[in-house]
Design a protein around this motif. Structure first.
Motif, short mmCIF file in Angstrom:
data_model
loop_
_atom_site.label_atom_id
_atom_site.label_comp_id
_atom_site.label_asym_id
_atom_site.label_seq_id
_atom_site.Cartn_x
_atom_site.Cartn_y
_atom_site.Cartn_z
N LYS A 88 -4.18 6.95 4.63
CA LYS A 88 -4.65 6.78 6.00
C LYS A 88 -4.64 5.32 6.41
CE LYS A 88 -6.20 9.27 9.45
NZ LYS A 88 -5.41 10.40 9.99
N THR A 89 -5.02 4.44 5.49
CA THR A 89 -4.99 3.01 5.77
C THR A 89 -3.57 2.53 6.06
OG1 THR A 89 -6.91 2.65 4.33
CG2 THR A 89 -5.55 0.73 4.85
N ALA A 90 -2.62 2.99 5.24
CA ALA A 90 -1.22 2.61 5.45
C ALA A 90 -0.70 3.13 6.78
CB ALA A 90 -0.36 3.14 4.30
N SER A 91 -1.08 4.37 7.13
CA SER A 91 -0.61 4.95 8.40
C SER A 91 -1.11 4.15 9.59
CB SER A 91 -1.07 6.41 8.50
OG SER A 91 -0.48 7.21 7.51
N TRP A 92 -2.39 3.84 9.61
CA TRP A 92 -2.95 3.10 10.74
C TRP A 92 -2.42 1.67 10.78
CZ3 TRP A 92 -4.79 5.00 14.94
CH2 TRP A 92 -5.40 6.25 14.92
N LEU A 93 -2.25 1.07 9.61
CA LEU A 93 -1.70 -0.27 9.56
C LEU A 93 -0.26 -0.27 10.06
CD1 LEU A 93 -2.63 -3.10 8.70
CD2 LEU A 93 -1.62 -2.67 6.45
N GLY A 94 0.51 0.77 9.68
CA GLY A 94 1.88 0.89 10.15
C GLY A 94 1.96 1.10 11.65
N LEU A 95 1.05 1.91 12.19
CA LEU A 95 1.03 2.14 13.63
C LEU A 95 0.69 0.87 14.39
CD1 LEU A 95 -0.79 5.60 13.75
CD2 LEU A 95 1.60 5.16 14.35
N VAL A 96 -0.32 0.15 13.93
CA VAL A 96 -0.70 -1.11 14.59
C VAL A 96 0.43 -2.12 14.54
CG1 VAL A 96 -2.27 -3.08 14.45
CG2 VAL A 96 -3.17 -0.76 14.22
N PHE A 97 1.09 -2.20 13.38
CA PHE A 97 2.16 -3.17 13.21
C PHE A 97 3.36 -2.81 14.08
CE2 PHE A 97 5.97 -4.79 11.06
CZ PHE A 97 5.63 -6.13 10.90
N SER A 98 3.78 -1.52 14.06
CA SER A 98 5.01 -1.11 14.74
C SER A 98 4.84 -0.93 16.24
CB SER A 98 5.53 0.20 14.13
OG SER A 98 5.94 0.01 12.80
N LEU A 99 3.71 -0.34 16.64
CA LEU A 99 3.52 -0.02 18.06
C LEU A 99 2.62 -1.02 18.78
CD1 LEU A 99 3.04 3.87 17.76
CD2 LEU A 99 5.16 2.56 18.09
N THR B 65 3.17 11.14 11.84
CA THR B 65 4.58 11.20 11.44
C THR B 65 5.13 9.83 11.08
OG1 THR B 65 5.37 11.01 13.74
CG2 THR B 65 5.03 13.24 12.86
N TRP B 66 4.31 8.78 11.21
CA TRP B 66 4.78 7.46 10.78
C TRP B 66 5.19 7.50 9.31
CZ3 TRP B 66 3.14 4.12 6.95
CH2 TRP B 66 3.75 2.85 6.96
N ASP B 67 4.48 8.29 8.50
CA ASP B 67 4.82 8.39 7.08
C ASP B 67 6.24 8.87 6.87
OD1 ASP B 67 2.30 7.55 6.44
OD2 ASP B 67 1.49 9.55 6.12
N VAL B 68 6.72 9.72 7.78
CA VAL B 68 8.08 10.27 7.66
C VAL B 68 9.12 9.19 7.95
CG1 VAL B 68 9.65 12.05 8.48
CG2 VAL B 68 7.20 12.50 8.41
N TYR B 69 8.88 8.39 8.96
CA TYR B 69 9.88 7.43 9.43
C TYR B 69 9.65 6.01 8.90
CZ TYR B 69 10.86 11.19 12.71
OH TYR B 69 11.19 12.40 13.26
N SER B 70 8.60 5.78 8.15
CA SER B 70 8.35 4.43 7.65
C SER B 70 9.51 3.97 6.77
CB SER B 70 7.05 4.40 6.84
OG SER B 70 7.14 5.25 5.70
N LEU C 106 -7.43 8.04 1.38
CA LEU C 106 -7.92 6.84 2.06
C LEU C 106 -6.81 5.78 2.15
CD1 LEU C 106 -10.19 5.15 3.31
CD2 LEU C 106 -10.85 4.47 0.99
N ALA C 107 -6.10 5.58 1.03
CA ALA C 107 -5.01 4.60 1.03
C ALA C 107 -3.89 5.03 1.96
CB ALA C 107 -4.48 4.42 -0.40
N ILE D 113 0.84 -1.21 0.00
CA ILE D 113 0.00 0.00 0.00
C ILE D 113 0.87 1.25 0.00
CG2 ILE D 113 -1.72 1.31 1.29
CD1 ILE D 113 -2.79 -1.33 2.36
N VAL D 114 1.94 1.26 0.80
CA VAL D 114 2.84 2.41 0.83
C VAL D 114 3.48 2.62 -0.54
CG1 VAL D 114 5.00 3.28 1.79
CG2 VAL D 114 3.31 2.25 3.30
#
Length: 370
Positions: free
Chosen positions: A337-348, A193-198, A334-335, A99-100
């Motif tokens: 936002k989906t990637a951001s929340w998915l990244g947050l759930v996965f990482s944190l 800011t997850w988008d910045v550090y992903s 939408l995509a 998605i990213v």
């Protein structure tokens, strides 16, 4: 006789540069437009808070790798969690990268078409960029690292030289007031800011390939994230200082407007934003090439392939179709936002729980063995 194994290994310093190169990608130019509307003058604070949070997430992934130093996540996750739960976590990670990649490729094509190739369909730009990215991802890891190192240093220096010219229009009063009555907005923006550090997530695959005997891996990781954090703070402060908070809110590409507003009388240089875009292209290329390589390598190892190249070619149509189907800003948002929340759930969420479970299992094995 030549040591062919060295081509698939990297030093600690190379890993740090690779992580920084992957992070400084598409989102670096979209950053002020995403954070400033929420946190206003304090968007730079959210970048610092996010840097600390996602360094912790990356450190946890690194410590998990240390428990299985000779295996990557495609091997130890199914062993640790069980076959299907482990494969589910891997699938979440692959979905996140996919998605990213779609969003980054789509946003890259839109920005380039808007400022440089206004008569060129975005699908053509996506096709051209994807072709170069796939060609790089088909190479061995050593080649990808060397390409990333060269393009990272060259593009970063070029972008820095262009960005510093924005100081000519900098107005410190645009950064005031120095306090806020909306602390919740700062916390919400910190999550974005997850988008910045992903990109730090690639440590899950590459950890066994790092020569950890020389160098401090934690320090290299901290320097990489710290570098991205400093660059992001400078971009936000300079953008707000030139355009003001309201000006940032009213612009689709505020970072490029900052550079375009610079005038250099007596010189032949015009439209500085085009030079910034040219310097920006290699950073996007690095991010996409490494992501495609990681997806291909993961699939090849899960399926028992000895080479990642067939899977890189197999996922190329999927990447192209996904990037082109994001037609319209609503779908892109939408995509994203989906990637951001998915990244947050996965990482944190997921990975810290996996690490805690792995540590408890290690203690129980040690106690039973004692």
């Amino acid at each position: 006789m030549a040591n062919l194994e060295a081509k698939s290994k990297m030093s600690v310093a190379q890993f740090g540069v690779l992580i920084a190169a992957v992070m400084v990608g598409t989102q670096i130019l979209a950053l002020p437009g995403k954070l400033v509307p929420q946190a206003e003058q304090f968007a730079w604070v959210t970048v610092i808070l996010g840097g600390g949070a996602f360094f912790t997430a990356a450190w946890i992934m690194m410590k998990l790798g240390e428990l299985y130093p000779d295996q990557d996540y495609t091997l130890y996750l199914p062993q640790l969690l069980g076959k299907w739960p482990g494969l589910a976590v891997i699938a979440i990670f692959l979905g996140l990268l996919l998605i990213v990649t779609w969003v980054n490729l789509n946003q890259f094509s839109r920005g380039l078409a808007f400022f440089m190739f206004d008569r060129t369909p975005s699908d053509v730009i996506i096709m051209g960029m994807l072709g170069v990215v796939v060609y790089c991802a088909l190479q061995d890891l050593g080649t990808i690292i060397r390409v990333a190192e060269f393009t990272f240093f060259v593009s970063t220096i070029m972008m820095g030289m262009i960005w510093i010219l924005g100081l000519f229009n900098f107005q410190p009063e645009n950064l005031m007031p120095f306090w806020t009555d909306k602390p919740l907005n700062i916390l919400k923006a910190t999550l974005d800011t997850w988008d910045v550090y992903s990109g730090y997530e690639i440590i899950l695959l590459l950890f066994p390939l790092i020569n950890r005997k020389k160098g401090n891996l934690t320090l290299a990781l901290a320097l990489a994230i710290g570098f991205v954090m400093i660059i992001s703070v400078i971009i936000i402060v300079l953008t707000v200082g030139v355009l003001s908070v309201e000006g940032v809110k009213n612009e689709s590409y505020p970072t490029l407007v900052v550079v375009r507003s610079v005038e250099l009388p007596g010189t032949f240089i015009e439209r500085l934003e085009n030079y910034l875009l040219i310097a920006w292209i290699p950073t996007v290329f690095n991010t996409l090439a490494v992501f495609v390589y990681v997806i291909g390598q993961t699939m090849s190892r899960l399926m028992g392939f000895a080479d990642h190249r067939p899977w890189v070619l197999a996922i190329t149509p999927v990447i192209f179709v996904g990037a082109t189907l994001l037609d319209g800003m609503e779908l892109v948002k939408l995509a994203d936002k989906t990637a951001s929340w998915l990244g947050l759930v996965f990482s944190l969420g997921i990975m810290p729980l996996v690490y805690i479970f792995a540590k408890q299992r290690e203690r129980s094995v040690a106690s039973s063995g004692g």
